[in-house]
Motif scaffolding. Sequence first.
Motif, mmCIF file in Angstrom:
data_model
loop_
_atom_site.group_PDB
_atom_site.id
_atom_site.type_symbol
_atom_site.label_atom_id
_atom_site.label_comp_id
_atom_site.label_asym_id
_atom_site.label_seq_id
_atom_site.Cartn_x
_atom_site.Cartn_y
_atom_site.Cartn_z
ATOM 1 N N GLU A 1 39.904 39.664 39.046
ATOM 2 C CA GLU A 1 38.653 39.004 39.396
ATOM 3 C C GLU A 1 37.575 40.054 39.679
ATOM 4 O OE1 GLU A 1 38.436 35.366 40.044
ATOM 5 O OE2 GLU A 1 36.368 36.003 39.691
ATOM 6 N N ARG A 2 37.976 41.065 40.443
ATOM 7 C CA ARG A 2 37.041 42.114 40.878
ATOM 8 C C ARG A 2 36.388 42.823 39.693
ATOM 9 N NH1 ARG A 2 33.740 44.538 42.464
ATOM 10 N NH2 ARG A 2 33.393 45.877 44.259
ATOM 11 N N VAL A 3 37.157 42.953 38.576
ATOM 12 C CA VAL A 3 36.599 43.633 37.404
ATOM 13 C C VAL A 3 36.226 42.630 36.305
ATOM 14 C CG1 VAL A 3 37.803 45.804 37.860
ATOM 15 C CG2 VAL A 3 38.894 44.068 36.442
ATOM 16 N N HIS A 4 36.105 41.360 36.679
ATOM 17 C CA HIS A 4 35.656 40.295 35.771
ATOM 18 C C HIS A 4 36.554 40.144 34.561
ATOM 19 C CE1 HIS A 4 32.259 40.995 38.301
ATOM 20 N NE2 HIS A 4 32.011 42.152 37.752
ATOM 21 N N MET A 5 37.876 40.251 34.755
ATOM 22 C CA MET A 5 38.788 40.133 33.625
ATOM 23 C C MET A 5 39.788 38.994 33.815
ATOM 24 S SD MET A 5 37.968 42.290 31.295
ATOM 25 C CE MET A 5 39.444 42.223 30.312
ATOM 26 N N SER A 6 39.528 38.116 34.791
ATOM 27 C CA SER A 6 40.486 37.043 35.085
ATOM 28 C C SER A 6 40.775 36.183 33.865
ATOM 29 C CB SER A 6 39.948 36.146 36.192
ATOM 30 O OG SER A 6 39.709 36.916 37.332
ATOM 31 N N ALA A 7 39.741 35.944 33.056
ATOM 32 C CA ALA A 7 39.903 35.051 31.918
ATOM 33 C C ALA A 7 40.865 35.607 30.881
ATOM 34 C CB ALA A 7 38.542 34.791 31.270
ATOM 35 N N PHE A 8 41.135 36.917 30.960
ATOM 36 C CA PHE A 8 41.954 37.548 29.932
ATOM 37 C C PHE A 8 43.348 37.910 30.438
ATOM 38 C CE2 PHE A 8 37.501 38.531 29.327
ATOM 39 C CZ PHE A 8 37.287 38.156 28.009
ATOM 40 N N ALA A 9 43.709 37.391 31.621
ATOM 41 C CA ALA A 9 44.903 37.864 32.321
ATOM 42 C C ALA A 9 46.158 37.902 31.462
ATOM 43 C CB ALA A 9 45.155 37.013 33.561
ATOM 44 N N SER A 10 46.314 36.923 30.533
ATOM 45 C CA SER A 10 47.562 36.894 29.785
ATOM 46 C C SER A 10 47.424 37.516 28.401
ATOM 47 C CB SER A 10 48.068 35.459 29.676
ATOM 48 O OG SER A 10 47.040 34.642 29.175
ATOM 49 N N ARG A 11 46.331 38.256 28.183
ATOM 50 C CA ARG A 11 46.193 38.961 26.905
ATOM 51 C C ARG A 11 46.897 40.307 26.959
ATOM 52 N NH1 ARG A 11 40.466 38.504 23.923
ATOM 53 N NH2 ARG A 11 40.084 36.290 24.215
ATOM 54 N N LYS A 12 47.111 40.852 25.770
ATOM 55 C CA LYS A 12 47.643 42.215 25.662
ATOM 56 C C LYS A 12 46.473 43.184 25.487
ATOM 57 C CE LYS A 12 52.216 41.456 25.390
ATOM 58 N NZ LYS A 12 53.074 41.100 24.278
ATOM 59 N N PRO A 13 46.654 44.438 25.895
ATOM 60 C CA PRO A 13 45.540 45.401 25.819
ATOM 61 C C PRO A 13 44.935 45.543 24.425
ATOM 62 C CG PRO A 13 47.328 46.311 27.112
ATOM 63 C CD PRO A 13 47.830 45.014 26.555
ATOM 64 N N ALA A 14 45.763 45.385 23.376
ATOM 65 C CA ALA A 14 45.244 45.570 22.011
ATOM 66 C C ALA A 14 44.154 44.566 21.681
ATOM 67 C CB ALA A 14 46.383 45.457 21.007
ATOM 68 N N GLN A 15 44.103 43.463 22.443
ATOM 69 C CA GLN A 15 43.127 42.420 22.131
ATOM 70 C C GLN A 15 41.835 42.580 22.931
ATOM 71 O OE1 GLN A 15 45.808 39.462 23.392
ATOM 72 N NE2 GLN A 15 46.778 39.203 21.401
#
Lengths: 357, 297
Positions: A122-136
């Motif tokens: 949440e702090r880095v505004h990435m909550s929406a991507f939590a279940s993605r892999k880094p390559a994406q």
Amino acid sequence: MDRDKAVEVRGVSKSFGSYQALKSVSFDIGANEFFTMLGPSGCGKTTLLRMLAGFESPDSGAVLLNRREVTSIPPHKRRVNTVFQSYALFPHMTLEQNVAYGLENLGWERAKIRARTGEMLERVHMSAFASRKPAQLSGGQRQRVALARALAPEPEILLLDEPLSALDLKLRQAMRDELRNLQRDTGITFVFVTHDQEEALDMSDRIAVLGAGEVQQIGTPTQIYEEPVNRFVADFVGETNFLDVEVLEAQADRAVIRSALGTFEAPATKLMQKGPATLSLRPEKINLGDQAAGVITLDAKVISQNYMGGFTHYTLEAGGVTLRASRRNASRQGDLVPSGEAITIGFLPASARVLAS
Amino acid sequence: MRRLTHNLPFWGLLPAWLLMGFALILPILIIAAVSLATRGSHGGFSWDFNLSGYSQILFNEGWSGELEFTPQYLLIIGRTYLLAGLTTLICLVFALPVAWYISRQSPGMRALLVYLVTLPFWVSMILRVYAWMIILGKDGPLPRFLENFGLAPGTSFMFNDGATLVAMVYTCMPLMVLPIYASIEKLDLTLIEASHDLHGNRLTTFRRVILPLTAPGIISGAILVFVPSLGAVLEPVLMGGGKQMMMGSLIQLQFGGGRNWPFGAAIAMVLMGLVMLLLIFTALRAARRQAGMEATA
Ligand SMILES: Nc1ncnc2c1ncn2[C@@H]1O[C@H](COP(=O)(O)OP(=O)(O)OP(=O)(O)O)[C@@H](O)[C@H]1O
Ligand SMILES: [Mg+2]
């Protein structure tokens, strides 16, 4: 400084084969400080950072973290986390798993891990991507996740190795502010490595300028920029004109010098000797034309100019030497002085600086 | 001309199709056909299709034609799988550190070490197996050396499953080392540092970072070792003494001295079928993992 010391580097040397990467480096970093190591490529910044993380050990000297000698403590037992230059996110794990990894290794409870992981994403505004892999993810998004992952285990010290260098200009500017805010909010000691002087001046509480495996100067951004202690620092941080001068009279921190631009008294580094020296005069300290107010004024000739948008950089000839000067483009038209034109320049001796050559 | 370029995919792939057809598919079809044929009375076979080749694997035909269950060949199949599995496991245990070590060397050294790993392939397999027979055999260097530590003089390590295993591990080792090395070499070492940095000890780092990221290499290495091990003939015969048969020798025997081609072909089909099952299983797993990754996109 009455702050607690988070890091103490004491006379650390390190050689790779016959190449001496660090030559007896010493400095302290205060708790809650945003400390930057600035220097050209290959000056040993990464090597120093890796010593704090525990991936490299000094040939001689000692490293103390929170007043504890850590030379023999392996990386996984240090309360230090790193944001790697290449981010080094685990490609086979989702972002959530990446951030949780450090917490799992510390033996946190499941529920606490979930909460902390969510909070950090949440702090880095990435909550929406939590279940993605880094390559994406894009480069900037990866950078944020790397930051969240390193901050999640609540380190005492956060190490950042050129974390912004792979980002484009706009994003870099935004991330500077974000990093700075993050450091203020968390109160964690940040040790930041960069070869970008603007980044260092913008973000740091204090900067250590490294060159040729040695600490050249440590100070606040203003000290580093306005009061460089030697030619290397004056040259590496910002742009400047160097002039050969002769010291006629030297006091504690001032010197009377004779130069192509005249004879005057200017601030000087300590322990200046009579005889040949170097004068550093930054381009923006030289005023041009109608702006040319100052104690020292001279006639000059414009050789060429580079229009930069907000500023124009001029190359001038004055008193038989070539000078670089910059002028703010205050109005839309009539600011540009054409090549070959004569112009008056002026500067305050107090804004120049005498350095040992 | 226009038609030729139009059919380029067909013409371009023709050599591959021919090779596949004549070197792979046709022989398999022939073997499949033979496995369904009937054994001739004086060797050879006749094209009377039935399943007797397959039933012989499980049943013995009595004098009066009644079928009697016999575990003899099942045991051979089981032993074959066990030895092939052990070979794969031992190769894996040795290959991991070897591949790791090679990947940590300078580029020049790496090339040299990879060359050294493949070096045994440059020598005929028979010679290599004979070398092991000498090393392990009676009065060979190894027993001789161990006599210094109290081994009874005249001992031989030859002609048992252990000797077979030694030779199989030895011949298969490069097939395990190379794919694992390839995947370790691709592994980004900063990921390992990141794991340590995030408080992972060596075991955690191995289990959660190194192993998953080198799994493709480990799986291909395991397949490359396991599959040929199932069909090994030379090692069991020469090293194991041929007393205890494995599938490879059994098949060879049926086509040779046994003169029972349909039975040999049936065993070969069973062997191939089991290998295919294994390959399909791994392929499905890989596909599922791939799908899993895409589903999260
Ligand atoms: N493992 C190593 N083996 C040999 N030399 C090394 C090793 N690590 C660093 N060096 C050398 O030590 C010097 C300092 O390296 P270091 O990575 O600390 O530089 P740096 O200041 O981080 O540079 P950059 O800005 O390019 O990242 C370099 O000359 C580098 O070649
Ligand atoms: Mg570096």
